[in-house]
Scaffold this motif. Structure first.
Motif, PDB file in Angstrom:
ATOM      1  N   LEU A 513     -26.837  41.498 -17.144  1.00  0.00           N
ATOM      2  CA  LEU A 513     -27.605  41.528 -18.384  1.00  0.00           C
ATOM      3  C   LEU A 513     -27.071  42.584 -19.339  1.00  0.00           C
ATOM      4  O   LEU A 513     -26.979  42.362 -20.549  1.00  0.00           O
ATOM      5  N   THR A 514     -26.737  43.749 -18.798  1.00  0.00           N
ATOM      6  CA  THR A 514     -26.187  44.806 -19.650  1.00  0.00           C
ATOM      7  C   THR A 514     -24.886  44.354 -20.303  1.00  0.00           C
ATOM      8  O   THR A 514     -24.678  44.534 -21.511  1.00  0.00           O
ATOM      9  N   ILE A 515     -24.016  43.746 -19.494  1.00  0.00           N
ATOM     10  CA  ILE A 515     -22.765  43.221 -20.041  1.00  0.00           C
ATOM     11  C   ILE A 515     -23.060  42.113 -21.055  1.00  0.00           C
ATOM     12  O   ILE A 515     -22.413  42.017 -22.107  1.00  0.00           O
ATOM     13  N   GLY A 516     -24.050  41.260 -20.751  1.00  0.00           N
ATOM     14  CA  GLY A 516     -24.386  40.154 -21.637  1.00  0.00           C
ATOM     15  C   GLY A 516     -24.882  40.608 -22.992  1.00  0.00           C
ATOM     16  O   GLY A 516     -24.545  40.013 -24.027  1.00  0.00           O
ATOM     17  N   ILE A 517     -25.688  41.683 -22.995  1.00  0.00           N
ATOM     18  CA  ILE A 517     -26.191  42.202 -24.271  1.00  0.00           C
ATOM     19  C   ILE A 517     -25.039  42.679 -25.145  1.00  0.00           C
ATOM     20  O   ILE A 517     -24.958  42.378 -26.340  1.00  0.00           O
ATOM     21  N   VAL A 518     -24.123  43.423 -24.540  1.00  0.00           N
ATOM     22  CA  VAL A 518     -22.961  43.911 -25.290  1.00  0.00           C
ATOM     23  C   VAL A 518     -22.099  42.736 -25.752  1.00  0.00           C
ATOM     24  O   VAL A 518     -21.595  42.709 -26.884  1.00  0.00           O
ATOM     25  N   PHE A 519     -21.959  41.747 -24.880  1.00  0.00           N
ATOM     26  CA  PHE A 519     -21.147  40.567 -25.213  1.00  0.00           C
ATOM     27  C   PHE A 519     -21.726  39.808 -26.410  1.00  0.00           C
ATOM     28  O   PHE A 519     -20.996  39.453 -27.348  1.00  0.00           O
ATOM     29  N   ILE A 520     -23.035  39.560 -26.401  1.00  0.00           N
ATOM     30  CA  ILE A 520     -23.652  38.820 -27.497  1.00  0.00           C
ATOM     31  C   ILE A 520     -23.570  39.615 -28.800  1.00  0.00           C
ATOM     32  O   ILE A 520     -23.243  39.071 -29.864  1.00  0.00           O
ATOM     33  N   ALA A 521     -23.871  40.917 -28.726  1.00  0.00           N
ATOM     34  CA  ALA A 521     -23.827  41.744 -29.930  1.00  0.00           C
ATOM     35  C   ALA A 521     -22.416  41.792 -30.514  1.00  0.00           C
ATOM     36  O   ALA A 521     -22.216  41.583 -31.718  1.00  0.00           O
ATOM     37  N   MET A 522     -21.418  42.060 -29.659  1.00  0.00           N
ATOM     38  CA  MET A 522     -20.042  42.129 -30.134  1.00  0.00           C
ATOM     39  C   MET A 522     -19.544  40.763 -30.596  1.00  0.00           C
ATOM     40  O   MET A 522     -18.883  40.644 -31.632  1.00  0.00           O
ATOM     41  N   GLY A 523     -19.860  39.721 -29.824  1.00  0.00           N
ATOM     42  CA  GLY A 523     -19.406  38.383 -30.196  1.00  0.00           C
ATOM     43  C   GLY A 523     -20.000  37.916 -31.514  1.00  0.00           C
ATOM     44  O   GLY A 523     -19.305  37.330 -32.353  1.00  0.00           O
ATOM     45  N   THR A 524     -21.305  38.181 -31.720  1.00  0.00           N
ATOM     46  CA  THR A 524     -21.943  37.782 -32.975  1.00  0.00           C
ATOM     47  C   THR A 524     -21.352  38.536 -34.159  1.00  0.00           C
ATOM     48  O   THR A 524     -21.037  37.951 -35.199  1.00  0.00           O
ATOM     49  N   GLY A 525     -21.197  39.846 -33.990  1.00  0.00           N
ATOM     50  CA  GLY A 525     -20.646  40.650 -35.082  1.00  0.00           C
ATOM     51  C   GLY A 525     -19.222  40.253 -35.429  1.00  0.00           C
ATOM     52  O   GLY A 525     -18.891  40.051 -36.603  1.00  0.00           O
ATOM     53  N   LEU A 526     -18.388  40.120 -34.403  1.00  0.00           N
ATOM     54  CA  LEU A 526     -16.996  39.732 -34.659  1.00  0.00           C
ATOM     55  C   LEU A 526     -16.892  38.315 -35.209  1.00  0.00           C
ATOM     56  O   LEU A 526     -16.070  38.031 -36.087  1.00  0.00           O
ATOM     57  N   GLY A 527     -17.742  37.405 -34.694  1.00  0.00           N
ATOM     58  CA  GLY A 527     -17.700  36.029 -35.169  1.00  0.00           C
ATOM     59  C   GLY A 527     -18.083  35.916 -36.641  1.00  0.00           C
ATOM     60  O   GLY A 527     -17.403  35.238 -37.424  1.00  0.00           O
ATOM     61  N   MET A 528     -19.173  36.582 -37.031  1.00  0.00           N
ATOM     62  CA  MET A 528     -19.600  36.523 -38.428  1.00  0.00           C
ATOM     63  C   MET A 528     -18.586  37.218 -39.331  1.00  0.00           C
ATOM     64  O   MET A 528     -18.292  36.739 -40.439  1.00  0.00           O
ATOM     65  N   ALA A 529     -18.042  38.344 -38.856  1.00  0.00           N
ATOM     66  CA  ALA A 529     -17.037  39.046 -39.659  1.00  0.00           C
ATOM     67  C   ALA A 529     -15.785  38.187 -39.839  1.00  0.00           C
ATOM     68  O   ALA A 529     -15.220  38.113 -40.939  1.00  0.00           O
ATOM     69  N   SER A 530     -15.359  37.512 -38.763  1.00  0.00           N
ATOM     70  CA  SER A 530     -14.176  36.653 -38.865  1.00  0.00           C
ATOM     71  C   SER A 530     -14.423  35.485 -39.812  1.00  0.00           C
ATOM     72  O   SER A 530     -13.539  35.106 -40.591  1.00  0.00           O
ATOM     73  N   THR A 531     -15.642  34.923 -39.759  1.00  0.00           N
ATOM     74  CA  THR A 531     -15.968  33.807 -40.653  1.00  0.00           C
ATOM     75  C   THR A 531     -15.918  34.238 -42.108  1.00  0.00           C
ATOM     76  O   THR A 531     -15.363  33.544 -42.970  1.00  0.00           O
ATOM     77  N   ILE A 532     -16.497  35.398 -42.379  1.00  0.00           N
ATOM     78  CA  ILE A 532     -16.501  35.906 -43.757  1.00  0.00           C
ATOM     79  C   ILE A 532     -15.077  36.173 -44.231  1.00  0.00           C
ATOM     80  O   ILE A 532     -14.687  35.794 -45.346  1.00  0.00           O
ATOM     81  N   LEU A 533     -14.281  36.829 -43.376  1.00  0.00           N
ATOM     82  CA  LEU A 533     -12.903  37.130 -43.758  1.00  0.00           C
ATOM     83  C   LEU A 533     -12.071  35.857 -43.925  1.00  0.00           C
ATOM     84  O   LEU A 533     -11.229  35.780 -44.824  1.00  0.00           O
ATOM     85  N   ASP A 534     -12.323  34.847 -43.070  1.00  0.00           N
ATOM     86  CA  ASP A 534     -11.604  33.575 -43.212  1.00  0.00           C
ATOM     87  C   ASP A 534     -11.950  32.903 -44.533  1.00  0.00           C
ATOM     88  O   ASP A 534     -11.061  32.377 -45.233  1.00  0.00           O
TER      89      ASP A 534
END
Length: 609
Positions: A513-534
């Motif tokens: 769960l601890t790893i999952g929380i970090v994964f979702i937070a990082m994945g969401t942030g990086l995904g939205m940032a990549s979409t905006i930059l694209d």
């Protein structure tokens, strides 16, 4: 000692952990409220502007690509059975200049002046009291017909009269007039596309208030006689639309088919939409991003609460065992822990509602700046707060229920053991099947939404299910993943890495769960940032290939509701070309069109290279 007092003491004894749980709920709830209110405000802005222009019309005739057309062939439409009113309109976007009384004698420049003044240029900062300029929409109408299409109340002055003389009179929305400090009798100037004079003067003869609250908030809405706007813009005989009000007993579909049969090629009849496709397309990406962020904020909140209470229960095992040995029932222990989660959930939900209101104002201001429009605040409604309260309490309840249920199942002897068993009760295959099923299901929903088999809005749901499934895969894969990490760390921290891996595997679900929380937070942030930059990169790449120049001159910002902008004055290209240092002047025009069912913008240019 009542169990309620034990719960209060437990929350107070660990303030940092309680604060973390509280903040996770506040973030999730405030995201719901802010997203709901900001999205509602953007929709209201679009709907109000379109209602201000379409009025009570049941049908509307327009050109397929949105261009102007000759209104002469459409005169028989008004005589069709079922048609009560056929009101022609001409829309033009312009810059309106409001001068002070002492500035009324200041000469304005026409097309014969050697150094024209750009009407969109800001006033001199040293003289802030000078002329004020506003982007407005000129709506040319036939007054006696338009009164039956658009419902408004005349607050002061007199009604608009049809006219063909050189004198020009206009009606102005009262709220816009108040902000521009314009009163009945004031004279204003418009920048128009006219070969004789770029500047057209008009007198405000009346101030009106729309009865349906559909004020022109996208840009200032100015009502003027149709022939006046046609003369100003050299569009004699041209129309942008014909709005049709039908009789009460008329069947809209039958009248629509009858009109469609007599329309010339290039024209179409349709029902006015409450939101234009251009405006909807300009905000759909923002709304989807906000929904995605809200969904993952709630998921992260649930995981944080679950993880927190799982650690809480693990540290209180002996206390819970003693309570069981003293006669406390499983149901009492279950309710005691769930109640702690509900207390924090209720407090976090209330705080989240207040924070969400503040966040909505920030999102509304950001969206307003991005779309170059004024977005009104959303009217008060119970629904965003009700939804936030339900989600906040549900997340808190679910996050606390499963650890509480597990704690209630422990026997007194097992709970008071010094060394507890690991928490990996479910088999590796079970976690793999559950996580794999959710991941595949999420990917399938995303694929169907992208292919438009189902609604595009389901992309958010599919993405959320996919990431939750990947988190549930972690308990099945954490042994292999930690083995690889321990092997990499073995070159530097062999003993420490081995001990760390054993500790992680001792509490697999908690570690996952601890790893999952970090994964979702990082994945969401990086995904939205990549979409905006694209998106930015795609626009910049298209811009560099399609629109090249050192400077760009335009009359006004395009209106996001229609994609149109004010016309440039005649002769401006030649005057700019004659300026020292100018090597080449090219002209651009953006024209709305349709390709199959898609709305597109055609860039028209002369390629003067």
């Amino acid at each position: 000692m009542p169990l309620r007092r034990l719960s209060i003491r437990e929350i107070r004894s660990r303030p940092a952990r309680s604060l973390l749980t509280l903040l996770s709920i506040v973030i999730g709830v405030s995201a719901i409220v802010a997203t709901y209110l900001a999205s509602d405000s953007a929709k209201l802005a679009q709907m109000a502007m379109v209602r201000a222009v379409t009025g009570n019309a049941s049908l509307e005739i327009e050109a397929v690509g949105g261009a102007s057309f000759d209104g002469k062939p459409l005169e028989p439409v008004a005589k069709l059975p079922g048609v009560k009113i056929a009101s022609p309109i001409l829309r033009r976007y312009s810059n309106m200049t409001v001068r002070r009384a002492e500035d009324q004698q200041t000469p304005t420049l026409s097309s014969s002046d050697p150094t024209p003044s750009n009407a969109t240029a800001p006033a001199n900062p040293a003289t802030p009291a000078g002329p004020k300029r506003y982007r407005v929409q000129l709506l040319g109408v036939v007054p006696e017909l338009d009164k039956q299409v658009r419902s408004y109340t005349l607050l002061s002055g007199k009604d608009l009269l049809d006219e063909s003389s050189d004198a020009a009179s206009i009606l102005m929305d009262s709220s816009f007039a108040e902000s521009a400090k314009v009163t009945v009798g004031s004279s204003v100037e418009f920048l128009t596309k006219n070969s004789k004079s770029w500047i057209q003067r008009a007198k405000v003869v009346g101030l009106v208030k729309p009865n349906d609250a559909s004020a022109g908030i996208q840009s200032g809405l100015i009502l003027a006689p149709l022939r006046t706007v046609q003369r100003w813009t050299e569009s004699t005989g041209k129309l942008d639309a014909v709005q049709l009000v039908l009789n009460k007993d008329a069947k809209v579909d039958e009248v629509e088919k009858a009109i469609e049969a007599m329309l010339p090629q290039g024209l179409r009849v349709r029902k006015p939409t409450l939101r234009s496709q251009v405006a909807d397309e300009s905000t759909v990406a923002i709304q989807q991003g906000l929904r995605l962020a809200t969904a993952f904020a709630l998921v992260i909140s649930a995981f944080i609460i679950y993880n927190t209470f799982q650690m809480n229960v693990g540290e209180r095992r002996r206390q819970l065992g003693i309570l069981r040995s003293l006669g406390a029932t499983r149901r009492q222990l279950l309710w005691m822990i769930v109640r702690e989660g509900l207390w924090l959930g209720l407090l976090g939900t209330l705080l989240g509602c207040f924070v969400g209101n503040f966040g909505a104002s920030i999102l509304r201001a950001s969206t307003s700046k991005l779309l170059q429009i004024e977005i009104p605040p959303s009217p008060w409604s119970i629904w965003p707060y009700a939804l936030a309260i339900v989600c906040g309490l549900a997340v808190s309840l679910l996050g606390a229920f499963f650890p509480a249920m597990r704690a209630a199942q422990l026997s007194p002897s097992e709970a008071m053991k010094v060394i507890a068993k690991g928490d990996f009760a479910t088999s590796r295959v079970g976690w793999f099947v559950l996580g794999g099923s959710l991941t595949i299901s999420g990917l399938l929903v995303q694929a169907l939404a992208i292919l438009r088999v189902i609604d595009l809005g389901h992309v958010v749901f599919g993405t959320m299910v996919m990431k939750i499934g990947m988190v549930f895969l972690l308990p099945a894969l954490i042994g292999d993943l930690t083995a690889w990490v321990a092997w990499l760390l073995g070159f530097f921290l062999k003993t420490e890495g081995m001990l760390a891996r054993r500790q992680i595997l001792r509490h697999r679900s908690r570690s996952s769960l601890t790893i999952g929380i970090v994964f979702i937070a990082m994945g969401t942030g990086l995904g939205m940032a990549s979409t905006i930059l694209d998106n930015i990169g795609n626009v910049e790449d298209w811009y560099k290939r399609s629109i090249v120049g050192d400077f760009f001159v335009r009359a006004a910002m395009p209106d996001m509701n229609s994609g149109q902008s004010a016309d440039m004055p005649y002769g401006l290209t030649e005057k700019v070309q004659a300026m020292p240092g100018v090597e080449l002047v090219d002209t651009l025009r953006f024209v709305r069109a349709r390709s199959n069912e898609s709305s597109v913008v055609v860039v028209v240019r002369k390629f003067n290279s």
